[in-house]
Design a protein around this motif. Structure first.
Motif, PDB file in Angstrom:
ATOM      1  N   GLN A 289       0.581  -1.409  -0.148  1.00 14.03           N
ATOM      2  CA  GLN A 289       0.121   0.063  -0.376  1.00 14.03           C
ATOM      3  C   GLN A 289       0.639   1.336   0.051  1.00 14.03           C
ATOM      4  OE1 GLN A 289      -2.752  -0.721   3.521  1.00 14.03           O
ATOM      5  NE2 GLN A 289      -4.021  -1.889   2.372  1.00 14.03           N
ATOM      6  N   LYS A 290       2.005   1.339   0.959  1.00  7.40           N
ATOM      7  CA  LYS A 290       2.852   2.362   0.853  1.00  7.40           C
ATOM      8  C   LYS A 290       3.785   2.236  -0.594  1.00  7.40           C
ATOM      9  CE  LYS A 290       6.594   3.850   3.931  1.00  7.40           C
ATOM     10  NZ  LYS A 290       7.300   3.434   5.337  1.00  7.40           N
ATOM     11  N   LYS A 291       3.746   1.729  -1.079  1.00  2.57           N
ATOM     12  CA  LYS A 291       4.395   1.475  -2.589  1.00  2.57           C
ATOM     13  C   LYS A 291       3.551   2.351  -4.079  1.00  2.57           C
ATOM     14  CE  LYS A 291       7.305  -1.251  -6.327  1.00  2.57           C
ATOM     15  NZ  LYS A 291       7.623  -2.269  -6.188  1.00  2.57           N
ATOM     16  N   ALA A 292       2.444   1.867  -3.714  1.00  2.00           N
ATOM     17  CA  ALA A 292       1.467   2.016  -4.728  1.00  2.00           C
ATOM     18  C   ALA A 292       1.108   3.478  -3.927  1.00  2.00           C
ATOM     19  CB  ALA A 292       0.162   1.252  -4.063  1.00  2.00           C
ATOM     20  N   LYS A 293       0.515   4.928  -3.067  1.00  3.08           N
ATOM     21  CA  LYS A 293       0.718   5.491  -2.548  1.00  3.08           C
ATOM     22  C   LYS A 293       2.503   6.889  -2.715  1.00  3.08           C
ATOM     23  CE  LYS A 293       0.201   8.356   1.304  1.00  3.08           C
ATOM     24  NZ  LYS A 293       0.256   8.953   2.776  1.00  3.08           N
ATOM     25  N   ASN A 294       2.883   5.697  -3.055  1.00  4.33           N
ATOM     26  CA  ASN A 294       4.199   6.847  -3.587  1.00  4.33           C
ATOM     27  C   ASN A 294       4.381   6.823  -5.172  1.00  4.33           C
ATOM     28  OD1 ASN A 294       5.118   7.006  -0.863  1.00  4.33           O
ATOM     29  ND2 ASN A 294       6.521   5.134  -0.961  1.00  4.33           N
TER      30      ASN A 294
ATOM     31  N   LYS B 210       1.608   6.509  -7.163  1.00  2.39           N
ATOM     32  CA  LYS B 210       0.615   7.678  -6.864  1.00  2.39           C
ATOM     33  C   LYS B 210       1.685   9.859  -7.306  1.00  2.39           C
ATOM     34  CE  LYS B 210      -2.943   5.017  -8.280  1.00  2.39           C
ATOM     35  NZ  LYS B 210      -4.021   5.330  -9.455  1.00  2.39           N
ATOM     36  N   GLU B 211       1.976   9.446  -5.923  1.00  3.97           N
ATOM     37  CA  GLU B 211       2.073  10.840  -6.257  1.00  3.97           C
ATOM     38  C   GLU B 211       3.984  11.144  -6.798  1.00  3.97           C
ATOM     39  OE1 GLU B 211       4.002  10.622  -1.992  1.00  3.97           O
ATOM     40  OE2 GLU B 211       1.887  10.624  -0.569  1.00  3.97           O
ATOM     41  N   PHE B 212       4.399  10.073  -6.994  1.00  2.00           N
ATOM     42  CA  PHE B 212       5.316  10.714  -8.347  1.00  2.00           C
ATOM     43  C   PHE B 212       4.759  10.308  -9.410  1.00  2.00           C
ATOM     44  CE2 PHE B 212       7.621   8.507 -11.969  1.00  2.00           C
ATOM     45  CZ  PHE B 212       8.806   9.308 -11.387  1.00  2.00           C
ATOM     46  N   GLU B 213       3.597  10.256 -10.171  1.00  2.00           N
ATOM     47  CA  GLU B 213       2.872  10.401 -11.315  1.00  2.00           C
ATOM     48  C   GLU B 213       1.821  11.543 -10.955  1.00  2.00           C
ATOM     49  OE1 GLU B 213       0.406   7.236 -11.845  1.00  2.00           O
ATOM     50  OE2 GLU B 213       1.475   5.937 -11.943  1.00  2.00           O
ATOM     51  N   SER B 214       1.726  12.132 -10.613  1.00  2.00           N
ATOM     52  CA  SER B 214       0.768  13.360 -10.350  1.00  2.00           C
ATOM     53  C   SER B 214       2.389  14.011 -10.301  1.00  2.00           C
ATOM     54  CB  SER B 214       0.452  13.534  -8.847  1.00  2.00           C
ATOM     55  OG  SER B 214       0.901  13.413  -7.845  1.00  2.00           O
ATOM     56  N   ALA B 215       3.214  14.226  -9.213  1.00  2.00           N
ATOM     57  CA  ALA B 215       4.594  15.596  -9.466  1.00  2.00           C
ATOM     58  C   ALA B 215       5.156  15.529 -10.114  1.00  2.00           C
ATOM     59  CB  ALA B 215       5.478  14.720  -8.151  1.00  2.00           C
ATOM     60  N   LEU B 216       4.948  14.315 -11.481  1.00  2.00           N
ATOM     61  CA  LEU B 216       5.646  14.768 -12.840  1.00  2.00           C
ATOM     62  C   LEU B 216       5.317  16.236 -13.399  1.00  2.00           C
ATOM     63  CD1 LEU B 216       4.731  11.316 -14.640  1.00  2.00           C
ATOM     64  CD2 LEU B 216       7.035  12.666 -14.079  1.00  2.00           C
ATOM     65  N   LYS B 217       6.923  16.968 -14.428  1.00  2.00           N
ATOM     66  CA  LYS B 217       6.132  17.633 -14.557  1.00  2.00           C
ATOM     67  C   LYS B 217       7.137  17.824 -16.574  1.00  2.00           C
ATOM     68  CE  LYS B 217       9.846  19.863 -11.800  1.00  2.00           C
ATOM     69  NZ  LYS B 217      10.370  19.369 -11.319  1.00  2.00           N
ATOM     70  N   VAL B 218       6.586  18.628 -17.016  1.00  2.00           N
ATOM     71  CA  VAL B 218       7.263  18.919 -17.865  1.00  2.00           C
ATOM     72  C   VAL B 218       9.186  19.234 -18.304  1.00  2.00           C
ATOM     73  CG1 VAL B 218       7.273  20.210 -20.742  1.00  2.00           C
ATOM     74  CG2 VAL B 218       5.318  19.679 -19.554  1.00  2.00           C
TER      75      VAL B 218
ATOM     76  N   SER C 232       8.678   4.325 -14.034  1.00  2.00           N
ATOM     77  CA  SER C 232       8.793   3.277 -13.059  1.00  2.00           C
ATOM     78  C   SER C 232       9.477   4.855 -12.449  1.00  2.00           C
ATOM     79  CB  SER C 232      10.234   2.647 -13.644  1.00  2.00           C
ATOM     80  OG  SER C 232      10.816   2.379 -12.569  1.00  2.00           O
ATOM     81  N   MET C 233       8.840   4.648 -11.058  1.00  2.00           N
ATOM     82  CA  MET C 233       9.704   5.660 -10.136  1.00  2.00           C
ATOM     83  C   MET C 233      10.534   4.960 -10.051  1.00  2.00           C
ATOM     84  SD  MET C 233       7.864   5.989  -6.487  1.00  2.00           S
ATOM     85  CE  MET C 233       8.139   4.502  -5.751  1.00  2.00           C
ATOM     86  N   GLU C 234      11.197   3.997  -9.345  1.00  2.00           N
ATOM     87  CA  GLU C 234      12.323   3.393  -9.002  1.00  2.00           C
ATOM     88  C   GLU C 234      13.662   3.342 -10.214  1.00  2.00           C
ATOM     89  OE1 GLU C 234      10.302   1.294  -9.196  1.00  2.00           O
ATOM     90  OE2 GLU C 234       9.472   1.449  -7.185  1.00  2.00           O
TER      91      GLU C 234
END
Length: 90
Positions: A26-31, A33-41, A80-82
């Protein structure tokens, strides 16, 4: 007396499974999601399939990645976040 120890052992087993298997997922999935939403151009990223590129456009659920051979439109979840975090550390 024997029934109580069985119930205590079962309860302890579920607690161990929760803390060592369910909670980290659950913690990995939350991280992620946060990574995906923090992406920027302009962010340099690596996809889960191993493609390297730079974010050139963002949409609600998709992202356009600029690679050496052109532009690709992908789902945000394909990044991939990692591996992207390891790329930015270099």
């Amino acid at each position: 007396m024997g029934n109580y120890t069985l119930y205590i052992q079962l309860a302890l087993m579920f607690v161990v499974i929760y803390f060592f298997m369910i909670r980290p997922q659950q913690k990995k999935a939350k991280n992620e999601k946060e990574f995906e939403s923090a992406l920027k151009v302009g962010d340099k990223i690596i996809t889960k399939s191993g493609l390297h590129g730079k974010v050139s456009e963002l949409a609600a659920t998709t992202v356009v990645i600029e690679t050496m051979s052109g532009k690709l439109k992908m789902e945000r979840s394909a990044i991939s976040m990692e591996m992207s975090a390891a790329l930015t550390k270099k």
